[in-house]
Design an enzyme around this catalytic site. Structure first.
Site, PDB file in Angstrom:
ATOM      1  N   CYS A  60      -1.116  35.684  -6.347  1.00 13.19           N
ATOM      2  CA  CYS A  60      -2.414  35.345  -6.966  1.00 13.19           C
ATOM      3  C   CYS A  60      -3.440  36.424  -6.661  1.00 13.19           C
ATOM      4  CB  CYS A  60      -2.903  33.983  -6.482  1.00 13.19           C
ATOM      5  SG  CYS A  60      -2.031  32.579  -7.223  1.00 13.19           S
ATOM      6  N   ASN A 115      14.754  34.198  -6.821  1.00 10.96           N
ATOM      7  CA  ASN A 115      15.151  33.664  -5.524  1.00 10.96           C
ATOM      8  C   ASN A 115      14.365  32.378  -5.271  1.00 10.96           C
ATOM      9  OD1 ASN A 115      16.900  35.809  -4.831  1.00 10.96           O
ATOM     10  ND2 ASN A 115      15.163  37.077  -4.230  1.00 10.96           N
ATOM     11  N   GLY A 145      16.559  34.018  -0.014  1.00 16.58           N
ATOM     12  CA  GLY A 145      15.769  35.193   0.343  1.00 16.58           C
ATOM     13  C   GLY A 145      14.374  35.223  -0.246  1.00 16.58           C
ATOM     14  N   THR A 193      10.660  35.268  -0.216  1.00 19.94           N
ATOM     15  CA  THR A 193       9.671  35.558   0.831  1.00 19.94           C
ATOM     16  C   THR A 193       8.245  35.388   0.336  1.00 19.94           C
ATOM     17  OG1 THR A 193       9.686  37.911   0.231  1.00 19.94           O
ATOM     18  CG2 THR A 193      11.188  37.226   1.991  1.00 19.94           C
ATOM     19  N   HIS A 221       8.499  34.330  -9.211  1.00 20.45           N
ATOM     20  CA  HIS A 221       8.564  35.688  -9.757  1.00 20.45           C
ATOM     21  C   HIS A 221       9.988  35.977 -10.186  1.00 20.45           C
ATOM     22  CE1 HIS A 221       8.963  35.778  -5.339  1.00 20.45           C
ATOM     23  NE2 HIS A 221       9.861  36.729  -5.520  1.00 20.45           N
TER      24      HIS A 221
HETATM   25  P1  5GP Z   1      11.376  37.547  -2.913  1.00 14.89           P
HETATM   26  O1  5GP Z   1      12.020  38.053  -1.659  1.00 14.89           O
HETATM   27  O2  5GP Z   1      10.331  36.479  -2.619  1.00 14.89           O
HETATM   28  O3  5GP Z   1      12.326  37.141  -3.992  1.00 14.89           O
HETATM   29  O4  5GP Z   1      10.612  38.801  -3.524  1.00 14.89           O
HETATM   30  C1  5GP Z   1       9.354  39.213  -3.107  1.00 14.89           C
HETATM   31  C2  5GP Z   1       9.182  40.645  -3.525  1.00 14.89           C
HETATM   32  O5  5GP Z   1       7.807  40.990  -3.429  1.00 14.89           O
HETATM   33  C3  5GP Z   1       9.943  41.641  -2.643  1.00 14.89           C
HETATM   34  O6  5GP Z   1      10.884  42.357  -3.448  1.00 14.89           O
HETATM   35  C4  5GP Z   1       8.855  42.529  -2.079  1.00 14.89           C
HETATM   36  O7  5GP Z   1       9.229  43.881  -1.976  1.00 14.89           O
HETATM   37  C5  5GP Z   1       7.700  42.329  -3.046  1.00 14.89           C
HETATM   38  N1  5GP Z   1       6.391  42.492  -2.441  1.00 14.89           N
HETATM   39  C6  5GP Z   1       5.963  41.970  -1.263  1.00 14.89           C
HETATM   40  N2  5GP Z   1       4.687  42.312  -1.031  1.00 14.89           N
HETATM   41  C7  5GP Z   1       4.287  43.061  -2.101  1.00 14.89           C
HETATM   42  C8  5GP Z   1       3.059  43.717  -2.439  1.00 14.89           C
HETATM   43  O8  5GP Z   1       2.062  43.668  -1.727  1.00 14.89           O
HETATM   44  N3  5GP Z   1       3.029  44.403  -3.616  1.00 14.89           N
HETATM   45  C9  5GP Z   1       4.115  44.492  -4.442  1.00 14.89           C
HETATM   46  N4  5GP Z   1       3.986  45.197  -5.567  1.00 14.89           N
HETATM   47  N5  5GP Z   1       5.285  43.881  -4.154  1.00 14.89           N
HETATM   48  C10 5GP Z   1       5.368  43.187  -3.006  1.00 14.89           C
HETATM   49 ZN    ZN Z   2       0.083  32.320  -6.396  1.00 14.49          ZN
END
Ligand code: 5GP
Ligand code: ZN
Length: 113
Positions: free
Chosen positions: A6, A86, A92, A94, A99
């Site tokens: 957000c 995910n 995984g 995070t 997304h």
């Molecule tokens: P998840 O692990 O939740 O599926 O994916 C989260 C993704 O967000 C990860 O691939 C991570 O590299 C990306 N990410 C985390 N923090 C940031 C950020 O501040 N900016 C951008 N552009 N990507 C982020």
């Molecule tokens: Zn949000």
């Protein structure tokens, strides 16, 4: 506002934006796992796939079609690309704003790690 995505959508945290409209936002992952690694997100906050209802069917369809369009724009429609949602810890996740990862530009293995 505590949600990272957000805050990215609001412009409070800088990102490399590749697409946006009134409902969707897409930006490059900060830690790319492939030459193309984009995250496609709904502008309205939804924490995870577990929180989707029938009211989200439209936006999820738009996310998937946008993922394909972005991959095509970058020249990966024919060679192929991977899309990943995910959901929660074992997968995984995070960042807790739904997304869709769009990855391309290298070969991916199956099953995934
Ligand atoms: P998840 O692990 O939740 O599926 O994916 C989260 C993704 O967000 C990860 O691939 C991570 O590299 C990306 N990410 C985390 N923090 C940031 C950020 O501040 N900016 C951008 N552009 N990507 C982020
Ligand atoms: Zn949000």
């Amino acid at each position: 506002m505590s949600c990272l995505i957000c805050r990215i959508i609001a412009g409070e945290i800088p990102s490399s934006v590749v697409y946006q409209d009134d409902r969707l936002f897409a930006f490059r992952d900060i830690n790319p796992q492939a030459p193309l690694h984009v995250l496609v997100v709904p502008k309205a906050h939804v924490a995870s796939l577990n929180d989707l209802t029938a009211s989200h069917d439209g936006i999820v369809g738009e996310m998937v079609r946008r993922a394909a369009a972005l991959a095509a724009e970058e020249g990966f429609a024919e060679s192929g690309f991977r899309t990943v949602f995910n959901c929660n810890a074992a997968a995984g996740q995070t960042v807790f704003h739904v997304h869709l990862h769009v990855l391309a530009g290298r070969s991916f293995t199956w099953p995934p790690g």
